[in-house]
Motif scaffolding. Structure first.
Motif, PDB file in Angstrom:
ATOM      1  N   THR A 190       0.762  -1.108   0.025  1.00 35.17           N
ATOM      2  CA  THR A 190      -0.096  -0.319   0.011  1.00 35.17           C
ATOM      3  C   THR A 190       1.121   1.221   0.087  1.00 35.17           C
ATOM      4  OG1 THR A 190      -0.119  -0.041   2.497  1.00 35.17           O
ATOM      5  CG2 THR A 190      -1.637  -1.268   1.078  1.00 35.17           C
ATOM      6  N   GLN A 215      -1.798  -1.269  -4.145  1.00 31.84           N
ATOM      7  CA  GLN A 215      -2.816  -0.395  -3.935  1.00 31.84           C
ATOM      8  C   GLN A 215      -2.249   0.802  -3.066  1.00 31.84           C
ATOM      9  OE1 GLN A 215      -6.193   0.500  -5.099  1.00 31.84           O
ATOM     10  NE2 GLN A 215      -5.499   2.391  -3.902  1.00 31.84           N
ATOM     11  N   LEU A 243     -10.994   3.315   3.035  1.00 31.50           N
ATOM     12  CA  LEU A 243     -10.916   2.603   1.557  1.00 31.50           C
ATOM     13  C   LEU A 243     -11.955   1.561   1.716  1.00 31.50           C
ATOM     14  CD1 LEU A 243      -7.519   3.258  -0.116  1.00 31.50           C
ATOM     15  CD2 LEU A 243      -9.568   4.392  -0.802  1.00 31.50           C
ATOM     16  N   ALA A 291     -10.515   3.151  -4.483  1.00 34.02           N
ATOM     17  CA  ALA A 291      -9.575   2.056  -4.573  1.00 34.02           C
ATOM     18  C   ALA A 291      -9.584   1.394  -6.003  1.00 34.02           C
ATOM     19  CB  ALA A 291      -9.711   0.939  -3.483  1.00 34.02           C
ATOM     20  N   ALA A 336     -10.189  -3.792  -4.845  1.00 30.96           N
ATOM     21  CA  ALA A 336     -11.440  -3.752  -3.727  1.00 30.96           C
ATOM     22  C   ALA A 336     -12.130  -4.992  -3.648  1.00 30.96           C
ATOM     23  CB  ALA A 336     -12.126  -2.602  -4.022  1.00 30.96           C
ATOM     24  N   THR A 359      -5.820   8.476  -0.795  1.00 31.35           N
ATOM     25  CA  THR A 359      -6.320   7.893  -1.920  1.00 31.35           C
ATOM     26  C   THR A 359      -7.809   7.781  -1.654  1.00 31.35           C
ATOM     27  OG1 THR A 359      -4.530   6.571  -2.346  1.00 31.35           O
ATOM     28  CG2 THR A 359      -6.442   6.041  -3.455  1.00 31.35           C
TER      29      THR A 359
END
Length: 545
Positions: free
Chosen positions: A296, A319, A486, A456, A461, A453
């Motif tokens: 991440t 992500q 998120l 996603a 996701a 962010t």
């Protein structure tokens, strides 16, 4: 921009591991205007393509791994359609890459594409790749040749060996290509496999595309004298973190394939070399083999962590939880740079701070001599490394890579010292407060922005919601908060690895306590924490995907 003279490159993508693409193949991808790739090609290879390149997947399988603009037509193209697309694009002046799994010359129908290009007068280049059979020998610990058992190897297609008219009723056909993109078609003049001679072959047999047709070719080999007890190994997803190996015998192979519901892609190795070789199982013995890990870190900063995880056998996806951006206005930073010699200390809290500040300093026309009278402090080894990229050395780095550790060192001699804290747009004020309390004069300058962010990747996701991630790395408190926003409750379906106790506290306070916390507060520390947490099972065991 189109090229005046078009060109087609028939490029082998290798067996799956993106690291096995050749340097020549990478170069071709980088300059291509159009990339036509088989659906079994690892989509991560497409990162070598330019942003302007058109990416077309030649089939519907695996499209869920890609963004909509990469998904292509969404149906299987016939070989004739592929040939026509290659010719038309090249004649329009484009550089075209036809990206094939494995090696294009091994069951890849390259001859048909070369013939079409030759007929149209289109220039082309063949770029070899590592064919899956050879990779299987290395990645599954099965030496295809062995001084005691096999001095030769035969590569056989299970489809050509078993014409569709000979298949048992209801048995699905496979594909002719190593990384197929078109429905199976039997060559009109292909010679039939002589099973009498194949059964007597004194070496190793390697079957491509032989899963669905195994009942036919196994029966034929046994009928013509091949021992039913001949060892067999089935290797699925060769060279990828989800690689699995099944050991059985020739006569039991069809039953095992059906019982385990094994589907292509798989390579089948037949011969004495296929006996279980536990001592050669280096690939699956790696400590994070098969673990699905979500990285991440911000875009552009995840490569090092991904590389470490890949080397340990993990399957990684990225992500970013936060975005790192320059300030909206450099005016205040420029003003500070103009009087940099007023400060005794410049304190960098992150590698981002180093790069944004020093790049801006150089942009203003100054050079590193501007820092000649200033001592430099860095929060941890990654920040120190970033400083060294500018040929600068840190005068101070705490052993505890936190603001508290830095404050403990600098506050001891802070009285009447002037400190410039180069920081992100958000974060704690622990260091500033501690230095001021110790008599220091503190000024803070925001040299980059950190923001959450907001949306996603829908594929990631969806995967998290389905519990398809084993681990999620959390490398800052800001990332922890953003991830909670998120993904919320879906975080409970994966294990969380925090970079520090502080990050762990943020996760726990939100209701998501981590399963592992780094002892050394670095990316390497996060990896070590996950390795310690994992209790590995039998590495060569067959798993359903």
């Amino acid at each position: 921009m189109k090229n005046r003279q078009g060109m087609v490159y028939l490029v082998g993508a290798g067996p799956g591991d993106p690291g096995l693409l050749t340097l020549r193949g990478q170069s071709c991808l980088a300059k291509a205007n159009l990339i036509l790739y088989d659906y079994l090609v690892n989509p991560s290879l497409l990162r070598h393509a330019s942003e302007q390149a058109e990416l077309v997947c030649l089939g519907r399988h695996g499209l869920d791994q890609l963004s909509p603009d990469q998904q292509g037509p969404g149906r299987l193209l016939t070989q004739q359609e592929i040939n026509s697309r290659l010719v038309a694009a090249a004649q329009a002046g484009q550089i075209v890459v036809r990206l094939k799994g494995g090696d294009p010359a091994i069951f890849g129908r390259a001859a048909e594409e070369m013939a079409a290009l030759d007929a149209a007068g289109v220039p082309y280049v063949m770029v070899p790749g590592i064919t899956t059979a050879l990779a299987t020998g290395s990645y599954a610990g099965i030496p295809l040749t062995h001084r005691d058992y096999a001095s030769c190897v035969a590569l056989v297609t299970g489809q050509q060996a078993c014409p569709s008219t000979d298949l048992p009723t209801g048995l699905p056909t496979g594909h002719l290509t190593e990384s197929p993109s078109n429905p199976p078609q039997q060559p009109a003049h292909a010679p039939a496999v002589d099973f009498r001679e194949l059964a007597k072959f004194p070496g190793t047999l390697v079957f491509y595309m032989g899963v669905t047709t195994a009942p036919v070719w196994v029966a034929a080999l046994v009928k013509h004298g091949k021992s039913p007890a001949t060892p067999v190994a089935v290797v699925r997803h060769c060279s990828l973190p989800q690689q699995v190996v099944l050991h059985t015998s020739l006569e039991d192979l069809p039953e095992h394939l059906a019982a385990k519901k094994i589907r292509p892609p798989a390579i089948i190795v037949v011969g004495e070399v296929a006996r279980a070789q536990v001592q050669f199982n280096w690939f699956a013995d790696r400590p994070l083999f098969g673990q699905r890990i979500l990285v991440t870190r911000p875009a552009g900063q995840a490569a090092s962590l991904v590389e470490q995880l890949d080397a340990l056998g993990a399957s990684t996806q990225c992500q970013p939880a936060i975005e790192i951006l320059p300030p909206l206005d450099w005016k205040e930073v420029d003003e500070v740079i103009g009087r940099i010699d007023e400060f005794d200390w410049c304190v960098f809290s992150s590698a981002n701070g180093v790069r944004f500040f020093l790049d801006r300093l150089l942009h203003t026309g100054r050079d590193l001599r501007s820092l000649g009278g200033v001592r430099l402090a860095t929060m941890g080894p990654a920040t120190t490394q970033a400083l060294s990229e500018y040929h600068l050395r840190a005068d101070c780095q705490p052993t505890d890579y936190r603001a508290e550790g830095m404050a403990e060192i600098l506050a001891a001699d802070a009285d009447r010292q002037r400190f410039l804290l180069l920081r992100a747009s958000r974060g704690r004020n622990v260091l500033a407060d501690s230095l001021q309390a110790a008599g220091g004069q503190v000024e803070q300058s925001v040299v980059y922005r950190s923001q959450d962010t907001l949306q996603a990747d829908p594929v990631i996701a969806q995967g998290l919601a389905a519990g398809q991630m084993d681990w999620i790395t959390v490398t800052s408190s800001a990332s922890a908060r953003s991830l909670v926003g998120l993904f919320g409750e879906h975080l409970r379906k994966s294990k969380l690895a925090a970079i520090s106790p502080l990050t762990a506290e943020v996760l726990a306070a939100a209701g998501y306590p981590p399963h592992a916390v780094a002892e050394v507060y670095t990316g390497e520390g996060v990896v070590e924490a996950m390795v310690r947490s994992e209790e590995r099972g039998a590495s060569g065991e067959w798993r359903e995907d």
